[in-house]
Design a protein around this motif. Structure first.
Motif, PDB file in Angstrom:
ATOM      1  N   GLN A  66       0.902  -1.404  -0.112  1.00 26.33           N
ATOM      2  CA  GLN A  66      -0.024  -0.036  -0.181  1.00 26.33           C
ATOM      3  C   GLN A  66       1.002   1.058  -0.007  1.00 26.33           C
ATOM      4  O   GLN A  66       0.412   2.287  -0.703  1.00 26.33           O
ATOM      5  CB  GLN A  66      -1.128  -0.048   1.376  1.00 26.33           C
ATOM      6  CG  GLN A  66      -1.958  -1.147   1.379  1.00 26.33           C
ATOM      7  CD  GLN A  66      -3.040  -0.818   0.156  1.00 26.33           C
ATOM      8  OE1 GLN A  66      -3.103   0.227  -0.602  1.00 26.33           O
ATOM      9  NE2 GLN A  66      -4.066  -1.822  -0.029  1.00 26.33           N
TER      10      GLN A  66
ATOM     11  N   GLU B  37       2.409   3.035  -5.748  1.00 24.44           N
ATOM     12  CA  GLU B  37       2.208   4.123  -6.535  1.00 24.44           C
ATOM     13  C   GLU B  37       3.617   4.465  -7.240  1.00 24.44           C
ATOM     14  O   GLU B  37       3.590   5.184  -8.063  1.00 24.44           O
ATOM     15  CB  GLU B  37       1.679   5.139  -5.790  1.00 24.44           C
ATOM     16  CG  GLU B  37       0.242   4.982  -5.633  1.00 24.44           C
ATOM     17  CD  GLU B  37      -0.537   5.888  -4.843  1.00 24.44           C
ATOM     18  OE1 GLU B  37       0.161   6.896  -4.643  1.00 24.44           O
ATOM     19  OE2 GLU B  37      -1.733   5.879  -4.574  1.00 24.44           O
TER      20      GLU B  37
ATOM     21  N   PRO C 192      -2.660   6.600  -9.365  1.00 18.62           N
ATOM     22  CA  PRO C 192      -2.997   6.622  -7.894  1.00 18.62           C
ATOM     23  C   PRO C 192      -4.139   6.070  -7.491  1.00 18.62           C
ATOM     24  O   PRO C 192      -5.256   6.153  -8.175  1.00 18.62           O
ATOM     25  CB  PRO C 192      -2.675   8.084  -7.839  1.00 18.62           C
ATOM     26  CG  PRO C 192      -2.009   8.717  -8.914  1.00 18.62           C
ATOM     27  CD  PRO C 192      -2.469   7.677  -9.893  1.00 18.62           C
ATOM     28  N   ARG C 193      -4.025   5.401  -6.067  1.00 16.79           N
ATOM     29  CA  ARG C 193      -5.240   4.812  -5.672  1.00 16.79           C
ATOM     30  C   ARG C 193      -5.991   3.679  -6.400  1.00 16.79           C
ATOM     31  O   ARG C 193      -7.082   3.689  -6.357  1.00 16.79           O
ATOM     32  CB  ARG C 193      -6.175   6.065  -5.234  1.00 16.79           C
ATOM     33  CG  ARG C 193      -5.620   6.818  -4.117  1.00 16.79           C
ATOM     34  CD  ARG C 193      -6.615   7.987  -3.629  1.00 16.79           C
ATOM     35  NE  ARG C 193      -5.955   8.942  -2.998  1.00 16.79           N
ATOM     36  CZ  ARG C 193      -6.658   9.843  -2.182  1.00 16.79           C
ATOM     37  NH1 ARG C 193      -7.831   9.984  -2.312  1.00 16.79           N
ATOM     38  NH2 ARG C 193      -5.930  10.756  -1.321  1.00 16.79           N
ATOM     39  N   SER C 194      -5.167   3.280  -7.429  1.00 16.29           N
ATOM     40  CA  SER C 194      -5.892   2.215  -8.325  1.00 16.29           C
ATOM     41  C   SER C 194      -5.821   0.755  -7.771  1.00 16.29           C
ATOM     42  O   SER C 194      -6.598   0.017  -8.565  1.00 16.29           O
ATOM     43  CB  SER C 194      -5.321   2.231  -9.567  1.00 16.29           C
ATOM     44  OG  SER C 194      -4.236   1.876  -9.590  1.00 16.29           O
ATOM     45  N   THR C 195      -5.068   0.519  -6.621  1.00 19.93           N
ATOM     46  CA  THR C 195      -5.255  -0.888  -6.087  1.00 19.93           C
ATOM     47  C   THR C 195      -6.529  -1.281  -5.502  1.00 19.93           C
ATOM     48  O   THR C 195      -7.041  -0.346  -4.891  1.00 19.93           O
ATOM     49  CB  THR C 195      -3.939  -1.062  -5.329  1.00 19.93           C
ATOM     50  OG1 THR C 195      -3.592  -2.503  -5.196  1.00 19.93           O
ATOM     51  CG2 THR C 195      -4.055  -0.438  -4.032  1.00 19.93           C
ATOM     52  N   LYS C 196      -6.600  -2.543  -5.512  1.00 19.81           N
ATOM     53  CA  LYS C 196      -8.052  -3.256  -4.925  1.00 19.81           C
ATOM     54  C   LYS C 196      -7.478  -4.764  -4.781  1.00 19.81           C
ATOM     55  O   LYS C 196      -7.135  -5.369  -5.390  1.00 19.81           O
ATOM     56  CB  LYS C 196      -8.980  -3.103  -5.864  1.00 19.81           C
ATOM     57  CG  LYS C 196     -10.232  -3.627  -5.155  1.00 19.81           C
ATOM     58  CD  LYS C 196     -11.511  -3.714  -6.347  1.00 19.81           C
ATOM     59  CE  LYS C 196     -12.624  -4.391  -5.763  1.00 19.81           C
ATOM     60  NZ  LYS C 196     -13.595  -4.155  -6.963  1.00 19.81           N
TER      61      LYS C 196
END
Length: 429
Positions: free
Chosen positions: A212, A216, A224-228
């Motif tokens: 986490q 990036e 950005p903030r695209s991980t899941k």
């Protein structure tokens, strides 16, 4: 599973007297065994030299055909690997309940499990007008053909099983190797974009925090903030991340340096659908081919050993038109091999009885199913009945391991004796 003793003794004034004498000694008073007549037709005797040679040949043929029967039974158990605890208990006639069976003496007796009392000589397959040698050759060819066919069909099944196991392995195991088709969904990906792509990364649970914090910055072109987190097992989690296509190689290199594993996966709905359909097809094929195999083996023992009424009922139930081709082959050839095996026993009893008791042919063959608790007592009773035939024959079972006494592996008694061991499976439950 049952054990039977196939014996013969010379006729008294009549063969019926020999039978009655056995019944009085073993069944009517002390319940040592369940007995049936084992009637053998008037076969061609031939010369003494032929009988002596045939005795040895039949012993080898007996061993071979028994091995074929056991191969088919064991093959059934291998196919039903998930139900092995049910195989042994189901290989009983009528579920192991008492079954009434009429013997040749017109008496009705109770037998637990199955018995070989339903034996009769098949005149069509094994014509008694032919010589003993010719009959044995017919059985030998039949056994060899079944054995060869079984090898070919077993190979085909093993290929099917192997392909299915390969697909199953793809759908299980570590996230590093397993198929992802049943995990990911279409909405997890950026599709049909000229510039963006979604990557799948396997991250150890101990490295979730590091992922986490760093994903990036693994490449300059990560969204950005695209991980899941899409899925996790005991050890790892499967994360998605979106980046520009031109950064793929750099991202993979930096991810590997940080102990993150990028899976080479592209979402293709048609390929994933094809994989699932292949799995379903192989599973269905396996079930079609073999689901009725255990039921047949149970049915066969019942219909062959018990009698005509049960025989008709079981054939109508198990020879179903929708059975797979391999199952139909196994149904026919298991019964063919087993019946051939019993006919070999009949030939051996006939040949040995003539060699021992002489001509004219005058003996009574009898089938005994010993009471397990009284086997030793039964052997002693039989010795007392027939020791006058050959007083040098040992009352001791040759299979018994007695220190200092080196007995031949071949069991020998004053009467003709052959064991029919119906324990056809090599595993215990």
């Amino acid at each position: 599973m049952a054990e039977f003793w196939l014996i013969s003794a010379p006729g008294e004034k009549t063969c019926q007297q020999t039978w009655d004498k056995l019944m009085v000694a073993t069944s009517r008073t002390n319940n040592l065994s369940t007995n049936n007549k084992f009637n053998i037709p008037d076969l061609k005797v031939g010369t003494l030299d032929v009988l002596v040679g045939l005795s040895d040949e039949l012993a080898k043929l007996d061993t071979f055909v028994e091995s074929v029967v056991k191969k088919v039974a064991q093959y059934m158990a291998d196919v039903l690997e998930d139900s092995r605890d049910k195989v042994q208990e189901n290989l009983l006639a009528n579920g192991g309940n008492d079954v009434r069976h009429k013997t040749d003496t017109k008496q009705t007796q109770k037998t637990s499990g199955y018995s070989v009392g339903g034996y009769y000589w098949d005149m069509a397959k094994y014509p008694i007008k032919q010589s003993l040698k010719n009959i044995s050759e017919i059985i030998s060819k039949q056994g060899t053909q079944i054995d060869n066919d079984l090898k070919a069909r077993a190979s085909a099944y093993n290929n099917l099983k192997g392909n299915l196991q390969n697909l199953e392995r793809k759908n299980a195991g570590s996230l590093l190797t397993r198929s992802l088709a049943d995990i990911v969904k279409k909405e997890d990906f950026v599709l049909d974009s000229e510039y963006l792509i979604t990557m799948l990364v396997v991250v150890s649970k101990t490295n979730y925090t590091d992922w986490q914090k760093t994903y990036e910055t693994l490449s300059e072109m990560v969204v950005p903030r695209s991980t899941k987190l899409l899925f996790e097992d005991h050890d790892s989690g499967l994360f998605s991340v979106t980046l520009f296509r031109k950064a793929i190689d750099d991202f993979k290199h930096k991810a590997r340096e940080n102990k993150f594993t990028v899976r080479d996966f592209q979402y293709n709905e048609e390929e994933m659908k094809a994989d699932k359909e292949e799995m379903t097809r192989l599973s269905t094929d396996k079930k079609k081919q073999f689901v009725r195999l255990l039921l047949f083996c149970i049915s066969f023992f019942a219909h062959f050993m018990i009698g005509e009424n049960y025989r008709k009922e079981t054939f109508s139930l198990f020879f179903h038109p929708h059975s797979g081709p391999l199952v139909r082959w196994l149904k026919v050839n298991f019964s063919e091999a087993f019946i051939a095996w019993i006919h070999i026993k009949a030939l051996r009893v006939f040949v040995e009885s003539v060699l021992r008791y002489g001509l004219p042919v005058n003996f009574q063959a009898m089938l005994l199913q010993p009471n397990k608790k009284n086997m030793k007592k039964l052997r002693e009773v039989l010795y007392d009945l027939y020791n006058y035939l050959d007083s040098s024959a040992a009352v001791i079972d040759a299979a018994m391991d007695i220190p200092g006494l080196n007995l031949s592996q071949q069991e020998y008694y004053p009467y003709v004796y052959y064991k029919i061991d119906c324990n056809l499976l090599d595993f215990k439950v």
